[in-house]
Design a protein around this motif. Structure first.
Motif, PDB file in Angstrom:
ATOM      1  N   TYR A  14       0.824  -1.196   0.000  1.00 57.29           N
ATOM      2  CA  TYR A  14       0.000   0.000   0.000  1.00 57.29           C
ATOM      3  C   TYR A  14       0.862   1.251   0.000  1.00 57.29           C
ATOM      4  O   TYR A  14       1.869   1.323   0.688  1.00 57.29           O
ATOM      5  CB  TYR A  14      -0.958  -0.009   1.187  1.00 57.29           C
ATOM      6  CG  TYR A  14      -1.811  -1.246   1.168  1.00 57.29           C
ATOM      7  CD1 TYR A  14      -2.835  -1.378   0.237  1.00 57.29           C
ATOM      8  CD2 TYR A  14      -1.557  -2.306   2.007  1.00 57.29           C
ATOM      9  CE1 TYR A  14      -3.593  -2.531   0.167  1.00 57.29           C
ATOM     10  CE2 TYR A  14      -2.312  -3.460   1.950  1.00 57.29           C
ATOM     11  CZ  TYR A  14      -3.326  -3.557   1.023  1.00 57.29           C
ATOM     12  OH  TYR A  14      -4.072  -4.699   0.948  1.00 57.29           O
ATOM     13  N   ASN A  37      -0.971  -4.679   7.766  1.00 61.63           N
ATOM     14  CA  ASN A  37      -1.210  -5.039   6.374  1.00 61.63           C
ATOM     15  C   ASN A  37      -2.631  -5.555   6.176  1.00 61.63           C
ATOM     16  O   ASN A  37      -3.287  -5.228   5.187  1.00 61.63           O
ATOM     17  CB  ASN A  37      -0.191  -6.064   5.888  1.00 61.63           C
ATOM     18  CG  ASN A  37       1.151  -5.435   5.609  1.00 61.63           C
ATOM     19  OD1 ASN A  37       1.234  -4.256   5.280  1.00 61.63           O
ATOM     20  ND2 ASN A  37       2.202  -6.211   5.756  1.00 61.63           N
ATOM     21  N   HIS A  41      -5.495  -3.742   3.942  1.00 64.97           N
ATOM     22  CA  HIS A  41      -6.182  -4.516   2.901  1.00 64.97           C
ATOM     23  C   HIS A  41      -7.698  -4.385   3.054  1.00 64.97           C
ATOM     24  O   HIS A  41      -8.407  -4.167   2.066  1.00 64.97           O
ATOM     25  CB  HIS A  41      -5.765  -5.986   2.981  1.00 64.97           C
ATOM     26  CG  HIS A  41      -6.471  -6.855   2.006  1.00 64.97           C
ATOM     27  ND1 HIS A  41      -6.223  -6.812   0.655  1.00 64.97           N
ATOM     28  CD2 HIS A  41      -7.448  -7.767   2.172  1.00 64.97           C
ATOM     29  CE1 HIS A  41      -7.018  -7.672   0.039  1.00 64.97           C
ATOM     30  NE2 HIS A  41      -7.772  -8.262   0.947  1.00 64.97           N
ATOM     31  N   THR A  83     -10.138  -2.600   0.318  1.00 69.39           N
ATOM     32  CA  THR A  83     -11.263  -3.351  -0.248  1.00 69.39           C
ATOM     33  C   THR A  83     -12.573  -2.615  -0.001  1.00 69.39           C
ATOM     34  O   THR A  83     -13.414  -2.514  -0.896  1.00 69.39           O
ATOM     35  CB  THR A  83     -11.331  -4.758   0.366  1.00 69.39           C
ATOM     36  OG1 THR A  83     -10.086  -5.417   0.130  1.00 69.39           O
ATOM     37  CG2 THR A  83     -12.454  -5.570  -0.244  1.00 69.39           C
TER      38      THR A  83
END
Length: 68
Positions: free
Chosen positions: A10, A41, A45, A49
Motif C-alpha cells: 500500500y 497489512n 487490505h 477493499t
C-alpha cells in the motif's frame, strides 16, 4: 512525518509499527513487530477493499437513478 518501519503493497501508510504495538498494549494485547506488521497489512487490505466496494456501490446507485 516518520516513515513506517515495515514494507507493504500500500502506498499510503500512516500508522507505524511502534504506534500499533503501543495501541494494542493499551488494550492488554502484546504483539511483536512482525505481528504488528501483519495486523497493519491486514487492516490496510480491509480498508482498501472497503473503499473499492463503496465506490462501486455508489456508481451502481447513480446508474439506477439516472435518466437514460
Amino acid at each position: 512525518m516518520k516513515k513506517p518501519a515495515y514494507s507493504s503493497i500500500y502506498i499510503v501508510k500512516k500508522v507505524t509499527v511502534d504506534r500499533t504495538i503501543s495501541s494494542l498494549a493499551k488494550n492488554n494485547i502484546q504483539v511483536n513487530a512482525k505481528e504488528a506488521e501483519t495486523i497493519l497489512n491486514f487492516l490496510y487490505h480491509i480498508a482498501n477493499t472497503y473503499n473499492k466496494q463503496d465506490t462501486r456501490l455508489r456508481l451502481s446507485n447513480l446508474k439506477k437513478k439516472s435518466n437514460h
